[in-house]
Design a protein around this motif. Structure first.
Motif, PDB file in Angstrom:
ATOM      1  N   PHE A 128       0.812  -1.213   0.000  1.00 50.14           N
ATOM      2  CA  PHE A 128       0.000   0.000   0.000  1.00 50.14           C
ATOM      3  C   PHE A 128       0.846   1.263   0.000  1.00 50.14           C
ATOM      4  N   GLU A 129       0.272   2.314  -0.554  1.00 46.92           N
ATOM      5  CA  GLU A 129       0.809   3.663  -0.396  1.00 46.92           C
ATOM      6  C   GLU A 129       0.120   4.240   0.835  1.00 46.92           C
ATOM      7  N   VAL A 130       0.853   4.957   1.663  1.00 44.56           N
ATOM      8  CA  VAL A 130       0.271   5.566   2.855  1.00 44.56           C
ATOM      9  C   VAL A 130       0.070   7.047   2.582  1.00 44.56           C
ATOM     10  N   ASP A 131      -1.170   7.490   2.708  1.00 41.33           N
ATOM     11  CA  ASP A 131      -1.483   8.905   2.488  1.00 41.33           C
ATOM     12  C   ASP A 131      -1.388   9.716   3.778  1.00 41.33           C
ATOM     13  N   PHE A 132      -1.928   9.167   4.861  1.00 36.33           N
ATOM     14  CA  PHE A 132      -1.931   9.871   6.146  1.00 36.33           C
ATOM     15  C   PHE A 132      -1.768   8.876   7.274  1.00 36.33           C
ATOM     16  N   CYS A 133      -1.089   9.302   8.336  1.00 33.65           N
ATOM     17  CA  CYS A 133      -0.983   8.496   9.546  1.00 33.65           C
ATOM     18  C   CYS A 133      -0.840   9.469  10.711  1.00 33.65           C
ATOM     19  N   TRP A 134      -1.712   9.354  11.706  1.00 38.62           N
ATOM     20  CA  TRP A 134      -1.709  10.317  12.807  1.00 38.62           C
ATOM     21  C   TRP A 134      -2.123   9.656  14.113  1.00 38.62           C
ATOM     22  N   GLU A 135      -1.702  10.298  15.220  1.00 39.94           N
ATOM     23  CA  GLU A 135      -2.085   9.875  16.560  1.00 39.94           C
ATOM     24  C   GLU A 135      -3.310  10.658  16.992  1.00 39.94           C
ATOM     25  N   ASP A 136      -4.226   9.967  17.620  1.00 35.15           N
ATOM     26  CA  ASP A 136      -5.426  10.603  18.159  1.00 35.15           C
ATOM     27  C   ASP A 136      -5.566  10.159  19.607  1.00 35.15           C
ATOM     28  N   ILE A 137      -5.420  11.082  20.533  1.00 35.79           N
ATOM     29  CA  ILE A 137      -5.582  10.755  21.949  1.00 35.79           C
ATOM     30  C   ILE A 137      -6.973  11.216  22.359  1.00 35.79           C
ATOM     31  N   SER A 138      -7.760  10.253  22.811  1.00 36.42           N
ATOM     32  CA  SER A 138      -9.145  10.545  23.155  1.00 36.42           C
ATOM     33  C   SER A 138      -9.452  10.138  24.591  1.00 36.42           C
ATOM     34  N   PRO A 139     -10.276  10.926  25.256  1.00 34.20           N
ATOM     35  CA  PRO A 139     -10.729  10.494  26.583  1.00 34.20           C
ATOM     36  C   PRO A 139     -11.663   9.295  26.418  1.00 34.20           C
ATOM     37  N   VAL A 140     -11.621   8.414  27.387  1.00 27.44           N
ATOM     38  CA  VAL A 140     -12.470   7.230  27.372  1.00 27.44           C
ATOM     39  C   VAL A 140     -13.712   7.539  28.199  1.00 27.44           C
ATOM     40  N   ASP A 141     -14.842   7.023  27.758  1.00 24.99           N
ATOM     41  CA  ASP A 141     -16.107   7.349  28.445  1.00 24.99           C
ATOM     42  C   ASP A 141     -16.312   6.511  29.706  1.00 24.99           C
ATOM     43  N   VAL A 142     -15.352   6.642  30.622  1.00 19.40           N
ATOM     44  CA  VAL A 142     -15.453   6.050  31.949  1.00 19.40           C
ATOM     45  C   VAL A 142     -15.476   7.220  32.921  1.00 19.40           C
ATOM     46  N   PHE A 143     -16.617   7.409  33.569  1.00 21.80           N
ATOM     47  CA  PHE A 143     -16.785   8.571  34.445  1.00 21.80           C
ATOM     48  C   PHE A 143     -16.991   8.202  35.902  1.00 21.80           C
ATOM     49  N   THR A 144     -17.241   6.905  36.164  1.00 22.05           N
ATOM     50  CA  THR A 144     -17.455   6.453  37.533  1.00 22.05           C
ATOM     51  C   THR A 144     -16.671   5.161  37.758  1.00 22.05           C
ATOM     52  N   THR A 145     -16.422   4.845  39.023  1.00 20.96           N
ATOM     53  CA  THR A 145     -15.724   3.597  39.324  1.00 20.96           C
ATOM     54  C   THR A 145     -16.571   2.394  38.894  1.00 20.96           C
ATOM     55  N   GLU A 146     -17.877   2.543  38.933  1.00 23.53           N
ATOM     56  CA  GLU A 146     -18.756   1.453  38.478  1.00 23.53           C
ATOM     57  C   GLU A 146     -18.512   1.156  36.992  1.00 23.53           C
ATOM     58  N   GLU A 147     -18.294   2.199  36.214  1.00 23.08           N
ATOM     59  CA  GLU A 147     -18.011   2.005  34.791  1.00 23.08           C
ATOM     60  C   GLU A 147     -16.627   1.398  34.579  1.00 23.08           C
ATOM     61  N   LEU A 148     -15.711   1.677  35.495  1.00 22.20           N
ATOM     62  CA  LEU A 148     -14.373   1.106  35.412  1.00 22.20           C
ATOM     63  C   LEU A 148     -14.416  -0.413  35.551  1.00 22.20           C
ATOM     64  N   ALA A 203      -8.217   9.511  41.906  1.00 27.15           N
ATOM     65  CA  ALA A 203      -7.189  10.558  42.019  1.00 27.15           C
ATOM     66  C   ALA A 203      -7.109  11.363  40.722  1.00 27.15           C
ATOM     67  N   ALA A 204      -7.134  10.673  39.581  1.00 25.39           N
ATOM     68  CA  ALA A 204      -7.109  11.374  38.288  1.00 25.39           C
ATOM     69  C   ALA A 204      -8.380  12.202  38.117  1.00 25.39           C
ATOM     70  N   LYS A 205      -9.499  11.626  38.508  1.00 25.40           N
ATOM     71  CA  LYS A 205     -10.789  12.319  38.388  1.00 25.40           C
ATOM     72  C   LYS A 205     -10.802  13.590  39.249  1.00 25.40           C
ATOM     73  N   LYS A 206     -10.213  13.505  40.435  1.00 23.83           N
ATOM     74  CA  LYS A 206     -10.135  14.666  41.324  1.00 23.83           C
ATOM     75  C   LYS A 206      -9.363  15.804  40.662  1.00 23.83           C
ATOM     76  N   GLU A 207      -8.353  15.436  39.856  1.00 27.75           N
ATOM     77  CA  GLU A 207      -7.545  16.427  39.133  1.00 27.75           C
ATOM     78  C   GLU A 207      -8.182  16.809  37.785  1.00 27.75           C
ATOM     79  N   LYS A 208      -9.361  16.248  37.519  1.00 28.91           N
ATOM     80  CA  LYS A 208     -10.105  16.517  36.261  1.00 28.91           C
ATOM     81  C   LYS A 208      -9.369  15.959  35.035  1.00 28.91           C
TER      82      LYS A 208
END
Length: 157
Positions: free
Chosen positions: A83-103, A137-142
């Motif tokens: 293949f020829e590569v046209d684009f390659c990039w990093e995407d850092i996204s927050p994960v939709d875990v907002f509570t310990t129950e979701e963890l 701890a991370a959540k406390k720091e937002k």
């Protein structure tokens, strides 16, 4: 078009997967894929693996989910398969875990469950407790849990 989101790093033989993608695409056809990025940029995955290491569980002998997470390595793999590569990039996204129950959901992944099943109940509880403490701890720091995804778009010559 051949699209493979978060799959290439999971298959046992990525070259075979890419060769098949190349075979089925017409000349000029597009490929889009993504893989899990660098370990240090994936706090979501590390919240469990780092806690396991804290209690003395050695890293898994299985291939790391991050093994294609370096941009140059992914580009090289795709190019080596025609293949020829046209684009390659990093995407850092927050994960939709907002509570310990979701963890808790993360602890149910087969790869994690396989490791946890080898531990005593006491050690499993300690891993879970420490992961929740680190999350809070991370959540406390937002600061959200994050996952780096390496994305690539290319085409068949």
């Amino acid at each position: 078009t051949y699209i493979s989101p978060l799959c290439v790093h999971l298959v046992s033989e990525p070259d075979k997967m890419l060769k098949e993608a190349y075979r089925v695409l017409k000349s000029g056809g597009r490929i889009g894929l993504s893989v899990i990025g660098r370990k240090e940029k994936c706090s979501f995955l590390n919240i469990i693996t780092d806690r396991l290491q804290e209690i003395g569980v050695p890293p898994s002998k299985k291939r790391s989910l991050h093994y294609l997470g370096e941009r140059d390595k992914l580009i090289q793999l795709v190019k080596e398969n025609g293949f020829e590569v046209d684009f390659c990039w990093e995407d850092i996204s927050p994960v939709d875990v907002f509570t310990t129950e979701e963890l808790v959901y993360s602890f149910q992944w087969p790869r994690v469950q396989e490791i946890l099943d080898t531990l005593s109940q006491e050690k499993r509880e300690k891993v879970f407790q420490r992961a929740c403490e680190c999350f809070e701890a991370a959540k406390k720091e937002k600061i959200p849990l994050e996952l780096e995804i390496l994305c690539l778009v290319g085409r068949k010559k």
